[in-house]
Design a protein around this motif. Sequence first.
Motif, PDB file in Angstrom:
ATOM      1  N   ARG A  11       4.723 -13.461   3.192  1.00 49.37           N
ATOM      2  CA  ARG A  11       6.011 -14.030   3.118  1.00 49.37           C
ATOM      3  C   ARG A  11       6.846 -13.259   2.084  1.00 49.37           C
ATOM      4  N   ALA A  12       8.098 -13.376   2.286  1.00 47.07           N
ATOM      5  CA  ALA A  12       9.038 -12.782   1.278  1.00 47.07           C
ATOM      6  C   ALA A  12       8.823 -13.187  -0.205  1.00 47.07           C
ATOM      7  N   LEU A  13       8.973 -12.156  -0.997  1.00 46.44           N
ATOM      8  CA  LEU A  13       8.997 -12.539  -2.514  1.00 46.44           C
ATOM      9  C   LEU A  13      10.258 -13.199  -2.827  1.00 46.44           C
ATOM     10  N   ARG A  14       9.983 -14.365  -3.436  1.00 45.68           N
ATOM     11  CA  ARG A  14      11.250 -15.178  -3.826  1.00 45.68           C
ATOM     12  C   ARG A  14      11.654 -15.099  -5.290  1.00 45.68           C
ATOM     13  N   LYS A  43      16.670   1.751  -8.521  1.00 51.25           N
ATOM     14  CA  LYS A  43      15.056   2.202  -8.526  1.00 51.25           C
ATOM     15  C   LYS A  43      14.479   0.889  -9.482  1.00 51.25           C
ATOM     16  N   GLN A  44      14.888   0.340 -10.534  1.00 48.23           N
ATOM     17  CA  GLN A  44      14.538  -0.703 -11.064  1.00 48.23           C
ATOM     18  C   GLN A  44      14.235  -1.637 -10.240  1.00 48.23           C
ATOM     19  N   VAL A  45      15.131  -2.330  -9.445  1.00 45.80           N
ATOM     20  CA  VAL A  45      15.063  -3.360  -8.550  1.00 45.80           C
ATOM     21  C   VAL A  45      13.858  -3.224  -7.377  1.00 45.80           C
ATOM     22  N   GLU A  46      13.812  -1.675  -6.867  1.00 50.76           N
ATOM     23  CA  GLU A  46      12.655  -1.456  -5.949  1.00 50.76           C
ATOM     24  C   GLU A  46      11.162  -1.538  -6.817  1.00 50.76           C
ATOM     25  N   THR A  47      11.233  -1.065  -7.829  1.00 52.48           N
ATOM     26  CA  THR A  47       9.881  -1.037  -8.335  1.00 52.48           C
ATOM     27  C   THR A  47       9.481  -2.534  -8.857  1.00 52.48           C
ATOM     28  N   PHE A  48      10.629  -3.233  -9.341  1.00 54.01           N
ATOM     29  CA  PHE A  48      10.220  -4.664  -9.649  1.00 54.01           C
ATOM     30  C   PHE A  48       9.777  -5.589  -8.387  1.00 54.01           C
ATOM     31  N   ILE A  49      10.578  -5.421  -7.228  1.00 51.53           N
ATOM     32  CA  ILE A  49       9.914  -5.977  -5.858  1.00 51.53           C
ATOM     33  C   ILE A  49       8.796  -5.528  -5.560  1.00 51.53           C
ATOM     34  N   LEU A  50       8.470  -4.301  -5.591  1.00 50.44           N
ATOM     35  CA  LEU A  50       7.186  -3.495  -5.263  1.00 50.44           C
ATOM     36  C   LEU A  50       5.857  -4.267  -6.372  1.00 50.44           C
ATOM     37  N   PHE A  51       6.191  -4.328  -7.649  1.00 52.85           N
ATOM     38  CA  PHE A  51       5.152  -4.892  -8.517  1.00 52.85           C
ATOM     39  C   PHE A  51       4.955  -6.246  -8.550  1.00 52.85           C
ATOM     40  N   TRP A  52       5.742  -7.105  -8.184  1.00 51.80           N
ATOM     41  CA  TRP A  52       5.782  -8.530  -7.939  1.00 51.80           C
ATOM     42  C   TRP A  52       5.306  -8.987  -6.613  1.00 51.80           C
ATOM     43  N   SER A  53       5.556  -8.289  -5.487  1.00 49.59           N
ATOM     44  CA  SER A  53       5.130  -8.532  -4.374  1.00 49.59           C
ATOM     45  C   SER A  53       3.695  -8.328  -4.323  1.00 49.59           C
ATOM     46  N   GLY A  54       3.208  -7.266  -4.930  1.00 51.60           N
ATOM     47  CA  GLY A  54       1.592  -7.112  -4.920  1.00 51.60           C
ATOM     48  C   GLY A  54       0.702  -8.065  -6.149  1.00 51.60           C
ATOM     49  N   ALA A  55       1.597  -8.533  -7.005  1.00 57.45           N
ATOM     50  CA  ALA A  55       1.134  -9.494  -7.947  1.00 57.45           C
ATOM     51  C   ALA A  55       0.462 -10.721  -7.599  1.00 57.45           C
ATOM     52  N   HIS A  56      -1.004 -10.947  -8.054  1.00 61.18           N
ATOM     53  CA  HIS A  56      -1.428 -12.238  -7.589  1.00 61.18           C
ATOM     54  C   HIS A  56      -1.216 -13.485  -8.308  1.00 61.18           C
ATOM     55  N   LEU A  57      -0.228 -14.421  -7.804  1.00 58.68           N
ATOM     56  CA  LEU A  57       0.392 -15.175  -8.336  1.00 58.68           C
ATOM     57  C   LEU A  57      -0.254 -16.734  -7.893  1.00 58.68           C
ATOM     58  N   PRO A  58      -0.408 -17.685  -8.787  1.00 58.16           N
ATOM     59  CA  PRO A  58      -0.872 -18.900  -8.377  1.00 58.16           C
ATOM     60  C   PRO A  58      -0.340 -19.756  -7.486  1.00 58.16           C
ATOM     61  N   HIS A  59       1.087 -19.549  -7.217  1.00 60.71           N
ATOM     62  CA  HIS A  59       1.793 -20.481  -6.487  1.00 60.71           C
ATOM     63  C   HIS A  59       2.371 -19.707  -5.119  1.00 60.71           C
ATOM     64  N   ARG A  60       1.773 -18.508  -5.092  1.00 57.33           N
ATOM     65  CA  ARG A  60       2.319 -17.544  -3.843  1.00 57.33           C
ATOM     66  C   ARG A  60       1.097 -17.404  -3.041  1.00 57.33           C
ATOM     67  N   SER A  61       1.227 -18.022  -1.899  1.00 54.31           N
ATOM     68  CA  SER A  61       0.178 -17.876  -0.696  1.00 54.31           C
ATOM     69  C   SER A  61       0.385 -16.488  -0.105  1.00 54.31           C
ATOM     70  N   LYS A  62      -0.612 -15.641  -0.106  1.00 51.65           N
ATOM     71  CA  LYS A  62      -0.375 -14.340   0.658  1.00 51.65           C
ATOM     72  C   LYS A  62      -0.375 -14.620   2.328  1.00 51.65           C
ATOM     73  N   ASP A  71      13.808  -2.277   3.321  1.00 45.70           N
ATOM     74  CA  ASP A  71      12.508  -2.110   3.840  1.00 45.70           C
ATOM     75  C   ASP A  71      11.442  -3.093   2.801  1.00 45.70           C
ATOM     76  N   LEU A  72      11.877  -3.915   1.921  1.00 51.76           N
ATOM     77  CA  LEU A  72      11.087  -4.562   1.203  1.00 51.76           C
ATOM     78  C   LEU A  72      11.663  -5.950   1.366  1.00 51.76           C
TER      79      LEU A  72
END
Length: 145
Positions: free
Chosen positions: A3-6, A122-141, A29-30
């Motif tokens: 799902r989309a990163l919120r 570029k900061q925003v793109e990097t931020f989205i990429l990082f947090w989209s790949g992070a394993h977060l307890p409340h984010r179902s993959k 594309d993100l």
Amino acid sequence: MTRALRVLLIDDNATERLLAEEAFALTDDLICTLTMASSGPEALARLRSPEAVLPDVILLDINMPVMGGFEVLSALKDDPKLLLLPVVMFSTSHAEADVTQAYTLQASAYLLKSPDFPLFLKQVETFILFWSGAHLPHRSKRTTR
């Protein structure tokens, strides 16, 4: 499908919110959704409402009237429902005291806003990429958009 990163941006400055909205929109594309709050009290009220859909990560400005970013961060970390939400302080302040205070209050990161829009994008793109790949307890993959 993932799902989309919120992302929740909390910033009192309308121009900064507009720039962020534009930068997030240019990352077609993100997979990410951006919501915004113009004050700490507004954001906390939304996050604490029973029907709230929690963000995966919060971008939080430091310098805001009424309730500053550090006060908002403290309130988030004192709330059992919200304390695990990653909070990235998003500021123009280079002050070492601000960086230290952010981490002391358990911010997940401290990101300096670039005044140059291409670098900001570029900061925003990097931020989205990082947090989209992070394993977060409340984010179902394994959910849909």
